[in-house]
Design an enzyme around this catalytic site. Structure first.
Site, mmCIF file in Angstrom:
data_model
loop_
_atom_site.group_PDB
_atom_site.id
_atom_site.type_symbol
_atom_site.label_atom_id
_atom_site.label_comp_id
_atom_site.label_asym_id
_atom_site.label_seq_id
_atom_site.Cartn_x
_atom_site.Cartn_y
_atom_site.Cartn_z
ATOM 1 C CD GLU A 94 -0.060 -0.297 -3.546
ATOM 2 O OE1 GLU A 94 0.749 0.637 -3.179
ATOM 3 O OE2 GLU A 94 -1.609 -0.582 -2.561
ATOM 4 N N PRO B 206 8.595 3.593 9.961
ATOM 5 C CG PRO B 206 8.531 5.479 10.771
ATOM 6 C CD PRO B 206 9.250 4.486 10.567
ATOM 7 N NE ARG B 207 2.414 2.076 4.102
ATOM 8 C CZ ARG B 207 2.512 0.342 3.382
ATOM 9 N NH1 ARG B 207 3.504 -0.151 3.700
ATOM 10 N NH2 ARG B 207 2.124 0.470 2.440
ATOM 11 N N GLY C 206 12.665 1.228 1.181
ATOM 12 C CA GLY C 206 12.633 -0.032 1.183
ATOM 13 C C GLY C 206 13.547 -0.896 1.693
ATOM 14 C CG ASN D 184 1.745 -8.725 3.022
ATOM 15 O OD1 ASN D 184 1.385 -9.180 3.929
ATOM 16 N ND2 ASN D 184 2.599 -8.401 2.131
ATOM 17 N N PRO D 185 2.004 -9.047 6.367
ATOM 18 C CG PRO D 185 0.159 -10.631 7.269
ATOM 19 C CD PRO D 185 0.458 -9.413 6.900
ATOM 20 C CG LEU D 186 2.124 -12.200 3.754
ATOM 21 C CD1 LEU D 186 0.782 -12.414 2.204
ATOM 22 C CD2 LEU D 186 1.583 -14.036 4.376
ATOM 23 C CD GLU D 187 7.129 -6.673 2.983
ATOM 24 O OE1 GLU D 187 6.679 -5.864 1.781
ATOM 25 O OE2 GLU D 187 6.692 -6.158 4.180
#
Length: 427
Positions: A65, A273-274, A315, A340-343
């Site tokens: 977020e 990893p998330r 990061g 998110n695939p946008l990155e």
């Protein structure tokens, strides 16, 4: 006492009853991550006296977020130079991301627990003119306090999936009144807008602003990180980056990697990893699978003998995507619902996702329509689809170009959101 007040009181009572459990959870997590036991006073609304009051509070729960809201905050810093901007989070990783992204250009603290006396203290210290929440961050006590105090309340990047709609309908007696106390709700898409209406939000406070997550860019900081990461890889490798993995997903990707490695000896698997608390366990999984793993935190060079590069730092997912030949967005190989695939698309990379992209239904549909992504119909097809991408460079180039074009053509939600907030403050 009317029904709305009774519902809110009941909610507040439940939150107070489970607060000791929440604190216990923080303390247990702090056994491995001390950050969870630090700044506990902020959880109860006691903010630093150094924070300037009378500005705008923007809440972004965690890392994802914070990254999504960063362009919006940057726009606020330009549009509202005389107002202090306070970015709140709920997780230590989100807190770290705020500090990395903004240094001292914004104020920062944790958002307090949604209990009356905690929210009261928070407002007493900060006295905000406006509060901005994101996506599905609906905190009834905080919302009630904004309404009671005449503080403008804006929900940006509003997201309400079909699954969430069903869940929220079970407590519509609490959520519906909260939604209608917002000054405005800006939704990611028409589907999300319709779901908010079905939940009981008034149509006049709703609008479709588009998705903030499209408004990403390659900043100087990101470019510097890319350069540092590139220097870590000593040999020319075919790089397969897997971003934001969850428990159970690594083994699926590792099994596919081992099969692919038989015909593609130069292949390097990069795992991100998330959740930081899983860094060490993911490393152990790699070792148990007899893979030669090197961690990012060790600052060692990634050499030809290394099979896996484990990114156990915060990061660096966005810049590490820039190094990839193929990007795999995880969370989609389990019941998590995808990430998110946008990155990855920002760098014109070919993207592959698993069966479950429920969290990004609208974005994923646009990618599929634009021939900008490969989604598995069955996760068992993972190895075959990856093999096709490795062998078909023309396909990878086409997918990457389509993905980047899609991102650029859907940007603009940031300015719309900032302009909406400006108009609310100036009323």
């Amino acid at each position: 006492m009317n029904k709305q007040k009774l519902s809110l009181r009941l909610y507040q009572l439940v939150i107070m009853l489970i607060t000791p459990i929440l604190i216990l959870v923080f303390l247990i997590r702090s056994l491995n991550h001390k950050e969870y036991r630090q700044r506990l006073s902020e959880r109860f609304g006691w903010t630093s006296s150094n924070l300037k009051p009378g500005g705008i509070v923007v809440h972004a729960a965690s890392v994802g977020e914070v990254i999504a809201v960063t362009p919006f905050v940057e726009e606020l810093l330009v549009q509202q130079p005389d107002l202090p901007i306070t970015v709140t989070t709920f997780t230590p990783t989100g807190s770290a991301q705020v500090i990395k992204s903004f240094q001292n250009r914004v104020q920062h603290c944790y958002l307090p627990l949604d209990i009356s006396f905690c929210v009261h203290l928070f407002f007493k210290f900060l006295k905000p003119k406006a509060v901005v929440l994101m996506e599905t961050e609906i905190w009834p006590t905080l919302i009630q306090r904004c309404h009671k105090s005449g503080v403008k309340l804006l929900l940006i990047n509003g997201r309400l999936s079909g699954k969430s709609l069903k869940s929220y309908k079970k407590i519509s007696w609490l959520i519906k009144p909260a939604l209608n106390k917002f000054s405005a709700i800006l939704c990611q898409s028409e589907d999300n807008l319709e779901n908010f209406i079905h939940l009981g939000a008034k149509p006049e406070i709703l609008s479709n602003s588009g998705n903030l997550k499209y408004d990403i860019s390659i900043t100087d900081d990101v470019q510097n990180k890319i350069s540092k990461l590139q220097q870590c890889i000593a040999n020319d490798r075919t790089i397969m980056v897997v971003g934001s993995t969850h428990q159970g997903e690594e083994i699926q990707l590792i099994n596919a990697f081992k099969r692919l490695k038989e015909n593609h000896q130069n292949l390097l698997l990069v795992l991100v990893p998330r959740h930081p608390e899983r860094f060490s366990s993911v490393g152990k999984i790699c070792q148990e699978q007899e893979l030669n793993v090197v961690t990012r935190s060790s600052k060692q060079q990634v050499n030809a003998e290394h099979d896996v590069w484990l990114i156990d730092t915060l990061g660096e997912l966005l810049p590490v995507y820039a190094l990839a030949d193929i990007c795999i967005v995880a969370g989609s190989f389990s019941d998590v619902g995808g990430h998110n695939p946008l990155e990855a698309a920002l760098f014109s990379k070919p993207i592959l996702v698993g069966e479950n992209m429920a969290n990004f239904k609208d974005i994923n549909a646009k990618f599929i329509a634009a021939k900008a992504i490969v989604q598995l119909k069955d996760n068992l097809d993972l190895t075959a689809e990856l093999s096709t991408l490795i062998d078909d460079q023309a396909l990878c180039i086409e997918l990457g170009k389509n993905a980047e074009k899609l991102v650029k053509s859907n940007q603009g939600a940031t300015v719309t959101s900032a302009n909406t907030l400006k108009s609310l403050i100036n009323i």
